[in-house]
Enzyme design. Sequence first.
Site, short mmCIF file in Angstrom:
data_model
loop_
_atom_site.label_atom_id
_atom_site.label_comp_id
_atom_site.label_asym_id
_atom_site.label_seq_id
_atom_site.Cartn_x
_atom_site.Cartn_y
_atom_site.Cartn_z
N HIS A 1 0.85 -1.20 0.00
CA HIS A 1 0.00 0.00 0.00
C HIS A 1 0.88 1.25 0.00
O HIS A 1 1.87 1.31 0.73
CB HIS A 1 -0.90 -0.03 1.24
CG HIS A 1 -2.05 0.92 1.18
ND1 HIS A 1 -1.89 2.28 1.28
CD2 HIS A 1 -3.37 0.71 1.02
CE1 HIS A 1 -3.09 2.85 1.20
NE2 HIS A 1 -4.00 1.92 1.03
N GLY B 1 4.78 21.81 11.58
CA GLY B 1 5.97 21.04 11.93
C GLY B 1 7.18 21.45 11.11
O GLY B 1 7.12 22.41 10.33
N ILE C 1 11.51 15.82 6.77
CA ILE C 1 10.79 14.65 7.26
C ILE C 1 11.32 14.23 8.63
O ILE C 1 12.43 14.56 9.01
CB ILE C 1 10.88 13.44 6.28
CG1 ILE C 1 12.30 12.88 6.21
CG2 ILE C 1 10.35 13.78 4.91
CD1 ILE C 1 12.35 11.46 5.64
N HIS C 2 10.45 13.55 9.36
CA HIS C 2 10.90 12.89 10.59
C HIS C 2 11.75 11.69 10.13
O HIS C 2 11.28 10.90 9.31
CB HIS C 2 9.68 12.43 11.39
CG HIS C 2 9.99 11.86 12.73
ND1 HIS C 2 10.63 10.65 12.90
CD2 HIS C 2 9.75 12.32 13.98
CE1 HIS C 2 10.75 10.40 14.18
NE2 HIS C 2 10.23 11.40 14.87
N PRO C 3 12.97 11.55 10.65
CA PRO C 3 13.88 10.54 10.09
C PRO C 3 13.28 9.13 10.03
O PRO C 3 13.42 8.44 9.02
CB PRO C 3 15.10 10.58 11.00
CG PRO C 3 14.82 11.58 12.08
CD PRO C 3 13.58 12.34 11.73
N ALA D 1 9.84 8.44 11.06
CA ALA D 1 8.37 8.41 10.96
C ALA D 1 7.85 9.14 9.73
O ALA D 1 6.64 9.16 9.49
CB ALA D 1 7.73 8.99 12.22
N GLY D 2 8.72 9.74 8.93
CA GLY D 2 8.28 10.36 7.68
C GLY D 2 7.39 11.56 7.88
O GLY D 2 7.69 12.43 8.69
#
Lengths: 301, 301
Positions: free
Chosen positions: B85, B166, B170-172, B174-175
């Site tokens: 997905h 935010g 990206i969050h390293p 968690a994207g």
Amino acid sequence: MSDMKKILECVPNFSEGRKSEKIEEIVNPFRGKPGVRLLDYQTDKDHNRLVVTAVGEPEALKRAVTEAIGAAIECIDMRQHKGQHPRMGAADVVPFIPVKNVTMTEAVEISKDFARQVSEKYNLPIFLYERSASAPERENLSNIRKGQFEEMAEKIKRPEWKPDFGPWEIHPSAGVTAVGARMPLVAFNVNLDTDDLTIANEIAKKVRYSSGGLRYCKGIGIGLKEKRIVQVSMNMTDFTKTAIYRTFELIRTEAKRYGVNVVGSEIIGLVPMAALIDTAEYYLRLENFSMEQVLEYRIME
Amino acid sequence: MSDMKKILECVPNFSEGRKSEKIEEIVNPFRGKPGVRLLDYQTDKDHNRLVVTAVGEPEALKRAVTEAIGAAIECIDMRQHKGQHPRMGAADVVPFIPVKNVTMTEAVEISKDFARQVSEKYNLPIFLYERSASAPERENLSNIRKGQFEEMAEKIKRPEWKPDFGPWEIHPSAGVTAVGARMPLVAFNVNLDTDDLTIANEIAKKVRYSSGGLRYCKGIGIGLKEKRIVQVSMNMTDFTKTAIYRTFELIRTEAKRYGVNVVGSEIIGLVPMAALIDTAEYYLRLENFSMEQVLEYRIME
């Protein structure tokens, strides 16, 4: 919010529809109680009658109804009561209706427990009726109520009219009360594009149970003079067995022979969601549908 | 039980569909919280994805979803994630859906408050989508998600893809996450008595928005090989504007030209009561009906 919480409806009828102070005393027990919700109450001055609609968890609901009956016994004297609607007691009739996670069998048990407790608490004679009836001739409320308050003192002396609970004599000021479990009623009317009342009456005869029609349908024809049309006005007494859509389609079929069309319909007052979802299922030919798929069914309490 | 209690639904999607320990950590925040109810959660191992369905009062629901996102950030590393997905974050997409006493405008506001709070708490970049989108090209989730986690680090550097809340990176592990308000989806399929898939595809083209059909209908034709029939499989994205019954009748009309009949339909998963009651109203030609007449609507919370 829990799936398994049991929910009952109760629609008690009281013999006071005029004095707002008394009405409030009877209605108040349904307010501000955890597990009980007052949905509606309606009074009719001509009928001199109050109809309360409440839902809740069985124990909490029973307590609220018990308190309301106490208030009614306190403030209503049937010896002084006048009103157009047939009546036999201060708390005239108390139906319990299953709503969620309650079977009819359980509702019958609840109504009987309730009737015994109330009869003891207030020394009140109680007849069980509808699905709770102890004999076929007690199923129909109008049989029990025949003769009304004025003749009840004599009537209940007869062995066949011994009350199911409480003393074998009427309460001097509060008369007698009927308690029982029943299915929800749906008031469903279908409008026809004619002003000929005989056509509505003929169709009503064909669809209603009493003259050969559908088992859980009562109906009469009435004229809507302002709109210059007529209506088949019905009470559906068990929509789970006599579906709304089936009754609608049968009326449409019968109307054809008169060259008359169905131009609309209406539901008066409250209706259980399942009665309409059943209708949608029929017309959409829905397969394998479950009430558990209905978001609101999952989250109500 | 109060008439005015606000109820929202949230259907957050998380990028973990295989390890039951991690799944439970993400789902647990929805359990045993007053004002929140976990209705369902489904995992797909091939998709490696978890879809939670919860309802509740806005504040309590937001707190539970925030907690679940925290758990997802803790236990999911998108750098290691594989699944069929499309996905771009540990908490991939978080839609809020109005259920009762909440307007779409309010749901949009709630989603924005939520997005701001979550982005600050976890230092997580968030895109607003659907009705909450800050620009037309952000309405459609697939536009935002295009390139998926692997390309997101580069993509969000572009000015047109600056996150709404935010950090601008990206969050390293968690994207990025999409948050927004949308209408409930209804998965509605209509079955046809033919095994010719081209007919289902032709009809799907005529009823779906993308090729000239109804505004809030997406659809494709699929074959049901076991039953030897075909199906128009649809997602209704706003049943209040594109009614279920209207779509059904349109399919019936289109099927006629092929000499094909509608033999059934199905609704997959949850459906709001109003979508089916609207259908019953149409077929019964109900006049002046209000949702307030539906017993369950009055008592849910």
